[in-house]
Design a protein around this motif. Structure first.
Motif, mmCIF file in Angstrom:
data_model
loop_
_atom_site.group_PDB
_atom_site.id
_atom_site.type_symbol
_atom_site.label_atom_id
_atom_site.label_comp_id
_atom_site.label_asym_id
_atom_site.label_seq_id
_atom_site.Cartn_x
_atom_site.Cartn_y
_atom_site.Cartn_z
ATOM 1 N N ARG A 3 1.080 -5.420 29.365
ATOM 2 C CA ARG A 3 2.441 -5.894 29.615
ATOM 3 C C ARG A 3 2.978 -5.376 30.942
ATOM 4 O O ARG A 3 3.882 -5.974 31.540
ATOM 5 C CB ARG A 3 3.373 -5.407 28.506
ATOM 6 N N GLY A 4 2.480 -4.231 31.362
ATOM 7 C CA GLY A 4 2.965 -3.611 32.590
ATOM 8 C C GLY A 4 1.927 -2.652 33.131
ATOM 9 O O GLY A 4 0.794 -2.598 32.641
ATOM 10 N N PRO A 5 2.299 -1.891 34.178
ATOM 11 C CA PRO A 5 1.352 -0.930 34.766
ATOM 12 C C PRO A 5 0.816 0.047 33.724
ATOM 13 O O PRO A 5 1.548 0.507 32.858
ATOM 14 C CB PRO A 5 2.200 -0.212 35.823
ATOM 15 N N VAL A 6 -0.468 0.363 33.838
ATOM 16 C CA VAL A 6 -1.143 1.231 32.875
ATOM 17 C C VAL A 6 -1.323 2.610 33.496
ATOM 18 O O VAL A 6 -2.069 2.783 34.459
ATOM 19 C CB VAL A 6 -2.510 0.649 32.472
ATOM 20 N N LYS A 7 -0.645 3.584 32.933
ATOM 21 C CA LYS A 7 -0.786 4.967 33.405
ATOM 22 C C LYS A 7 -1.976 5.670 32.758
ATOM 23 O O LYS A 7 -2.605 6.527 33.369
ATOM 24 C CB LYS A 7 0.488 5.758 33.106
ATOM 25 N N ARG A 8 -2.249 5.318 31.511
ATOM 26 C CA ARG A 8 -3.332 5.966 30.771
ATOM 27 C C ARG A 8 -3.756 5.053 29.628
ATOM 28 O O ARG A 8 -3.008 4.147 29.247
ATOM 29 C CB ARG A 8 -2.893 7.333 30.230
ATOM 30 N N ILE A 9 -4.916 5.314 29.087
ATOM 31 C CA ILE A 9 -5.424 4.589 27.924
ATOM 32 C C ILE A 9 -5.584 5.589 26.784
ATOM 33 O O ILE A 9 -6.104 6.693 26.985
ATOM 34 C CB ILE A 9 -6.764 3.908 28.234
ATOM 35 N N ILE A 10 -5.138 5.198 25.605
ATOM 36 C CA ILE A 10 -5.329 6.014 24.408
ATOM 37 C C ILE A 10 -6.178 5.201 23.433
ATOM 38 O O ILE A 10 -5.809 4.081 23.071
ATOM 39 C CB ILE A 10 -3.996 6.388 23.747
ATOM 40 N N VAL A 11 -7.311 5.760 23.024
ATOM 41 C CA VAL A 11 -8.187 5.104 22.055
ATOM 42 C C VAL A 11 -8.011 5.771 20.703
ATOM 43 O O VAL A 11 -8.220 6.980 20.570
ATOM 44 C CB VAL A 11 -9.662 5.164 22.482
ATOM 45 N N PHE A 12 -7.611 4.994 19.700
ATOM 46 C CA PHE A 12 -7.508 5.471 18.326
ATOM 47 C C PHE A 12 -8.712 4.966 17.531
ATOM 48 O O PHE A 12 -9.069 3.791 17.611
ATOM 49 C CB PHE A 12 -6.233 4.947 17.652
ATOM 50 N N GLY A 13 -9.296 5.826 16.734
ATOM 51 C CA GLY A 13 -10.402 5.399 15.884
ATOM 52 C C GLY A 13 -10.924 6.548 15.045
ATOM 53 O O GLY A 13 -10.454 7.685 15.159
ATOM 54 N N ARG A 14 -11.881 6.236 14.200
ATOM 55 C CA ARG A 14 -12.567 7.271 13.419
ATOM 56 C C ARG A 14 -13.671 7.836 14.311
ATOM 57 O O ARG A 14 -14.840 7.495 14.181
ATOM 58 C CB ARG A 14 -13.129 6.676 12.126
ATOM 59 N N ILE A 15 -13.255 8.681 15.215
ATOM 60 C CA ILE A 15 -14.111 9.123 16.313
ATOM 61 C C ILE A 15 -14.512 10.584 16.092
ATOM 62 O O ILE A 15 -13.663 11.390 15.715
ATOM 63 C CB ILE A 15 -13.360 8.933 17.649
ATOM 64 N N PRO A 16 -15.789 10.935 16.328
ATOM 65 C CA PRO A 16 -16.846 10.143 16.968
ATOM 66 C C PRO A 16 -17.430 9.073 16.056
ATOM 67 O O PRO A 16 -17.536 9.270 14.848
ATOM 68 C CB PRO A 16 -17.909 11.197 17.310
ATOM 69 N N ASN A 17 -17.806 7.952 16.669
ATOM 70 C CA ASN A 17 -18.471 6.881 15.927
ATOM 71 C C ASN A 17 -19.277 6.012 16.893
ATOM 72 O O ASN A 17 -19.057 6.052 18.113
ATOM 73 C CB ASN A 17 -17.467 6.045 15.114
ATOM 74 N N PRO A 18 -20.228 5.238 16.384
ATOM 75 C CA PRO A 18 -21.073 4.439 17.276
ATOM 76 C C PRO A 18 -20.308 3.341 18.008
ATOM 77 O O PRO A 18 -20.668 2.989 19.138
ATOM 78 C CB PRO A 18 -22.138 3.857 16.349
#
Length: 367
Positions: A30-45
């Protein structure tokens, strides 16, 4: 011919929640991206095979990873963040997205399975289906109000997610994920000329276990140097009872599975895929596991691994006699084993190279 059960399953499947982009979404941030946050059951393949290397590519925004298995979402800076959900969402993550919606630069969802087809299929056990419903399907009722992008692992899966205009994101593993350490060791007994064959399956491949059982029984009878290793859950174990020179192993956590390849080798790895609604959407990620063990792979021909070609990879029709002959040929011919193994490592190297471009949609909208 389609059975009554299959017709009922398809009817239910069409009525399960599906990802859809929010009103006004453009298929990008939607707008400028300052950072990316990944949500998940991590670590995972899934994260490692598809996202990890791309997020490390040049010119990508900084990123962080948050495990959703805790009761509360960790403290994260939402201003200008683009959220990527890796398959699953939890109630706490949904609350965090809703609470910070106006501050985010967008929300995306990555999928590498036809989850409605798994839920309505016949191979997954009840508790896994329940888990998929709770973590992957039910959250879509709230998540769809925020989605800007959906990625899918294969073109076929993207076609199944037509309401989301899904973008295809094929596997692109980091080199370190498949070039295992300890290559000089060979704990599976090459010194005594044993030939180890393996099938490393998850819990949704009962049909493939049943397909392989008579094949392996015949190979072990005809080739005394052959040994077989199989990963089998509670239901699949019974299929492999009564065979000598068979090691039945419990499925293991992802990090342990990665470490398992260090210092040992499997000579032949089997990757059968029964013709099915679910398997039509699968990506060729097992090729990465085959490369990690430096094995010669035998793959099912079809949408995931392609048709038989002039390459040295073995892609076989889903027929017992064809698979038995291919396995026996590999057991007998060490040179052929190496030629086939090299072909798969070359294919995986090409996958890895694809990560160098990162995720293009973020390069255009960095803050």
């Amino acid at each position: 011919m389609t059975s009554v059960r299959e017709k009922v399953a398809r009817w239910i499947e069409r009525r399960l929640p599906q990802p859809r982009l929010r009103q006004g979404a453009s298929g990008g941030p939607r707008g400028p991206v300052k950072r990316i946050i990944v949500f998940g059951r991590i670590p995972n393949p899934t994260f490692d095979y598809y996202l990890a290397a791309r997020l490390e590519a040049p010119d990508m925004p900084p990123y962080e990873v948050a495990d959703i298995r805790g009761r509360e979402t960790p403290a994260l800076e939402a201003d200008g963040a683009f959220v990527i959900l890796c398959r699953y969402a939890s109630p706490s993550v949904l609350r965090w997205i809703e609470r910070n919606a106006e501050r985010l630069s967008g929300v995306g969802l990555f999928l590498d399975d036809d989850i409605p087809a798994v839920v309505t299929g016949k191979d997954a056990d009840f508790f896994y289906r329940l888990f998929l419903w709770y973590r992957a399907l039910w959250p879509l009722r709230r998540l769809n109000q925020h989605l800007d992008i959906v990625w899918a692992s294969t073109p076929h899966l993207a076609s199944r997610l037509a309401d989301s205009n899904a973008m295809v994101l094929p596997p692109a593993p980091p080199r370190a994920l498949w070039q295992a350490e300890g290559h000089d060791g060979d704990q599976l007994g090459q010194s005594n000329r044993d030939v180890w064959i393996a099938y490393h399956a998850t819990g949704v491949h009962l049909q493939e276990h049943r397909f392989l059982r008579p094949i392996i029984e015949e190979v072990l009878r005809e080739r005394p140097q052959a040994r077989f290793e199989v990963f089998a859950d509670r239901r699949a174990k019974a299929i492999w009872q009564g065979l000598e020179r068979v090691q039945i192993r419990e499925p293991m956590p992802w990090t342990e599975y990665l470490a398992d390849a260090n210092g040992r080798r499997i000579h032949i790895m089997l990757v059968p895929l029964a013709p099915s609604h679910v398997n039509d959407s699968r990506a060729p990620t097992k090729r990465i596991d085959v490369a990690r063990y430096r094995a010669a792979g035998v793959f099912s021909d079809g949408q995931a691994y392609g048709a038989p070609t002039e390459t040295n990879e073995l892609r076989m029709p889903y027929a017992i006699d064809a698979w038995r002959r291919a396995i026996e040929q590999l057991v007998d011919d060490v040179g052929l084993q190496e030629k086939v193994a090299v072909a798969t490592r070359q294919a995986v190297l090409q996958m890895t190279s694809a990560a160098d471009t990162g995720l293009e949609v973020f390069k255009e909208r960095q803050a």
